[in-house]
Design a protein around this motif. Structure first.
Motif, PDB file in Angstrom:
ATOM      1  N   UNK A 454       8.165  15.332 -73.843  1.00 15.86           N
ATOM      2  CA  UNK A 454       6.706  15.436 -73.922  1.00 15.86           C
ATOM      3  C   UNK A 454       6.257  16.811 -74.398  1.00 15.86           C
ATOM      4  N   UNK A 455       7.146  17.798 -74.312  1.00 16.54           N
ATOM      5  CA  UNK A 455       6.804  19.155 -74.753  1.00 16.54           C
ATOM      6  C   UNK A 455       6.534  19.263 -76.240  1.00 16.54           C
ATOM      7  N   UNK A 456       6.826  18.192 -77.006  1.00 15.40           N
ATOM      8  CA  UNK A 456       6.520  18.214 -78.442  1.00 15.40           C
ATOM      9  C   UNK A 456       5.049  18.503 -78.690  1.00 15.40           C
ATOM     10  N   UNK A 457       4.178  17.947 -77.842  1.00 22.83           N
ATOM     11  CA  UNK A 457       2.743  18.118 -78.061  1.00 22.83           C
ATOM     12  C   UNK A 457       2.302  19.554 -77.797  1.00 22.83           C
ATOM     13  N   UNK A 458       3.093  20.289 -77.025  1.00 24.73           N
ATOM     14  CA  UNK A 458       2.786  21.699 -76.761  1.00 24.73           C
ATOM     15  C   UNK A 458       3.544  22.624 -77.707  1.00 24.73           C
TER      16      UNK A 458
END
Length: 760
Positions: A454-458
């Motif tokens: 989910x860290x892709x979006x950050x």
């Protein structure tokens, strides 16, 4: 018997060694007499590649085989005194040896043995030419032997004049410059034939260590070496009058510190690489690029000035890309602010992979809007949240280290809150989001989706500034992605032109989605709560922008656009050092604003974003619930929506002067003195009813668990799986077990159930 045996061993070993030696010598001799390909010394630099901007202005001339600056000079145009001084300094027996100097090799061998390391090479001009052509950087015993053999071979096949001619044009002289003619033009802004004795000696003194004796870093050292060279020469062959000696001893060297003879060198190298990709088998002599040279020069000056203000924050480097949205042509590309900076000036920062941080968020929000998962005023939870993953729970935090409770989607994007962005991505799914990023040109994101999570979006996935700028063009282009281009046409040696046609685009988003994202990123009302009234990304004209600050303040990113151009900028430190608590809005944001204001002052048009009116609808909503407003709502405003994705119902958070929020915001509501919904004293938030999970056989089962999370006003929550009590608390972790399961959360007389399935 033993004595006779060893005699035979020695006898046959000696014969074997002799045979090997003979074969080795024959092989070397065969190699030496084997001819070079035709034009080995000449073709690569006699026809340089000339690179032009979009208006026909010459940007740079470059050799065909060197990725650097060069300009061919014929021996006839080189002063005889320069040749004499060069040979005196580098190879006094040039016309009397066969490529190697026995004295030089003996001297260097003695020095190397004395120091117990390679400190001297004893190279002739022929050997130096071999090093340049073979791109030998570090001397080893093997490389030195190969160099000696190659030098002898070169002398067997070419005349001294041909070798010297090649040397004059091939030798490396620092700052990505090859050849004495180009060095004279760059360092002194004059041809080699116009240089005086001290300037000639200056260039020759750089040969031994061009990086160590960089004229922009150590000009006094090189001047001292040049004077020493002239002193030695005057005691040998060079006849100078006392007046001439005083002249070079007292004369000052005036270096040119600007790119007088080259414009946008890193862009030129980029364009050259792209031209070779497009036309790999063509003998290219001219490249007409998309760059706007006057615009590039203006922007370079602004970026330099902006960065000078940020140096106290350890922001030493910057880069920028500007793309024409209509043609998808790169009209400006700044890889570094000073190509001739000895430290990192020749590193193209637009092509380096970095974590682009929050500049990746608009892509997730756009995908969620496009798929109808959320609309622009959907309420997103900005509260403490754990997101389950295979390697453990992911707990994102906001930049401000605070929570904002229920937040409308448009505000969450405008204020760049992290937790809502991760929540949106969790609803999209990691794989669909990953595939979307790949579809819009993020080729650098090449590990598995689970690697990034989910860290892709950050912005935990490293991307290049060029990829970021290219991807942002989908918004002003109405959802059409196409790869940006740096070349308009090329010309080969025969004069034939090859025009580069615009690449065909693909539709990745609906036009209405792109308009809504542009509206959110350009309307400052969505950003003011996080960035204040006087932020650098608050523009006096329509421009959508998003900043991103990577972890520990390592990198600043900003990307933005209007209807005509898309622009992305990076500010940071190529020495891998952190910035001094410099957020992107105060770093890269300042750089972008200064560039845009300069364009605005010069009459560049900043038009409002346009939309297809039939696809967008404006609705008056409650600012807290995000639902269509009623007369009880204290704060309202109009929000825009795509017609296919409108909010349903009316606001039920306000009634008769009271505010009641859902139970999951109980902690936030207490600080605001709001009521909390009592419709359900307990509700399982995760997992959802009907959810399916799969046990990964490649990971230990003990590591495969999911959080059980509840929203409730009750303090004591008991959990049951298939009727068996497994613990208590608002959130616990349960290890996955294959099969169908009923999960129950209980508080006093209140219960909530969900059914899940676990596959293996």
């Amino acid at each position: 018997m033993k004595h006779a045996y060893w005699e035979r061993v020695v006898y046959y070993s000696t014969k074997g060694l002799k045979a090997i030696a003979i074969v080795f010598v024959v092989a070397i001799v065969t190699y030496i007499v084997f001819p070079y390909r035709e034009g080995y010394l000449a073709t690569n630099y006699k026809v340089p590649i000339t690179i032009y901007d979009r208006n026909g202005m010459v940007l740079m001339e470059i050799t065909g085989d060197k990725k650097g600056l060069s300009q061919y000079v014929d021996m006839k145009g080189v002063p005889s005194e320069f040749i004499e001084l060069l040979l005196f300094s580098e190879d006094r027996n040039f016309y009397h040896h066969w490529g190697i100097s026995i004295k030089g090799i003996a001297r260097s061998l003695y020095q190397n043995l004395k120091e117990m390391r390679i400190v001297s090479g004893g190279s002739t001009i022929t050997q130096q030419l071999i090093k340049s052509k073979k791109e030998i950087i570090h001397n080893t015993v093997i490389s030195k032997l190969a160099e000696i053999i190659e030098a002898i071979r070169l002398e067997c096949h070419f005349s001294k004049q041909e070798i010297l001619q090649a040397y004059l044009n091939e030798i490396y002289l620092g700052n990505n410059i090859y050849g004495f003619e180009k060095a004279a033009l760059v360092y002194f802004d004059k041809h080699l034939s116009q240089c005086d004795l001290l300037e000639q000696a200056f260039l020759i003194s750089m040969v031994k260590a061009p990086e160590k004796y960089n004229p922009y870093q150590n000009p006094d050292t090189i001047v001292k070496l040049a004077r020493m060279l002239l002193d030695r020469a005057s005691q040998s062959y060079l006849k100078l009058t006392p007046m001439q000696k005083d002249a070079y001893r007292n004369k000052k060297i005036h270096l040119q510190y600007s790119e007088n003879n080259v414009c946008a060198p890193l862009f030129c190298l980029y364009a050259l690489s792209k031209a070779r990709e497009l036309f790999p088998n063509k003998d290219i002599t001219k490249i007409y690029t998309t760059l706007d040279a006057p615009l590039y020069k203006d922007i370079l000056a602004i970026v330099r000035n902006s960065l000078s203000i940020l140096k106290d924050k350890n922001a030493l480097h910057a880069s920028m890309v500007i793309i024409d949205n209509k043609t998808m042509e790169i009209i400006a590309m700044i890889g570094s602010i000073d190509f001739f900076d000895y430290g990192k000036g020749q590193i193209d920062a637009t092509l380096i992979k970095k974590q682009a941080a929050s500049t990746m968020k608009p892509f997730a929000y756009a995908l969620a809007l496009d798929k109808g998962i959320f609309h622009t005023s959907s309420i997103l939870p900005d509260v403490y949240t754990q997101f389950y993953s295979k390697v453990g729970n992911y707990i994102p935090k906001n930049f401000s280290q605070s929570y904002h409770g229920p937040v409308r989607l448009a505000k969450a994007l405008g204020c760049s809150y992290n937790i809502p962005a991760v929540y949106v991505t969790s609803k999209i799914g990691i794989v669909p989001f990953y595939n979307f990023l790949r579809s819009i040109g993020f080729d650098s994101i090449n590990r598995s989706p689970s690697f990034y999570g989910l860290g892709m979006v950050l912005g935990n996935a490293e991307v290049t500034l060029m990829e970021l700028a290219n991807a942002y063009t989908i918004f002003p282009r109405g959802g059409i992605y196409s790869q940006a281009n740096a070349i308009q046409k090329v010309v080969d040696a025969s004069g034939k032109e090859y025009v580069v046609s615009p690449r065909k685009g693909i539709t990745v988003l609906k036009p209405s989605t792109c308009y809504l994202i542009s509206h959110i990123l350009s309307e400052y009302k969505y950003k003011v709560e996080a960035f204040g009234l006087h932020s650098a990304i608050h523009f006096p004209f329509p421009f959508a922008a998003k900043t991103g600050t990577s972890k520990d303040f390592k990198d600043n990113f900003v990307a933005g656009y209007n209807s005509k151009i898309t622009c992305a900028a990076w500010v940071g430190n190529l020495y891998n050092e952190t910035l001094d608590n410099l957020p992107a809005v105060s770093g890269a944001g300042i750089v972008l604003k200064n560039v845009l204001v300069n364009l605005w002052d010069k009459g560049f048009s900043f038009e409002n974003f346009t939309n297809a009116e039939k696809e967008i609808k404006s609705i008056k909503i409650c600012l807290l619930s995000g639902l269509p407003a009623t007369s009880w709502c204290p704060q309202t405003e109009y929000e825009l929506y795509a017609l296919y994705n409108l909010p349903k119902g009316l606001c039920n958070w306000h009634s008769h002067g009271k505010t009641t929020v859902p139970a999951e915001y109980a902690g936030w509501a207490a600080k605001k003195h709001y009521n909390v919904s009592q419709k359900s004293d307990i509700r399982i938030v995760f997992p959802k009813n009907g959810a399916a999970f799969k046990i990964d056989t490649t990971i230990r089962k003990s590591l495969q668990a999911i959080p059980l999370r509840v929203a409730s006003t009750q303090k004591e929550i008991w959990w049951f799986v298939d009727g068996h009590c497994i613990g208590k608390g608002c959130e616990i972790v349960w290890q996955l077990q294959q099969g169908n399961h009923v999960i129950c959360a209980q508080a006093d007389k209140h219960k909530d159930y969900v059914n899940i399935v676990v596959l293996e």
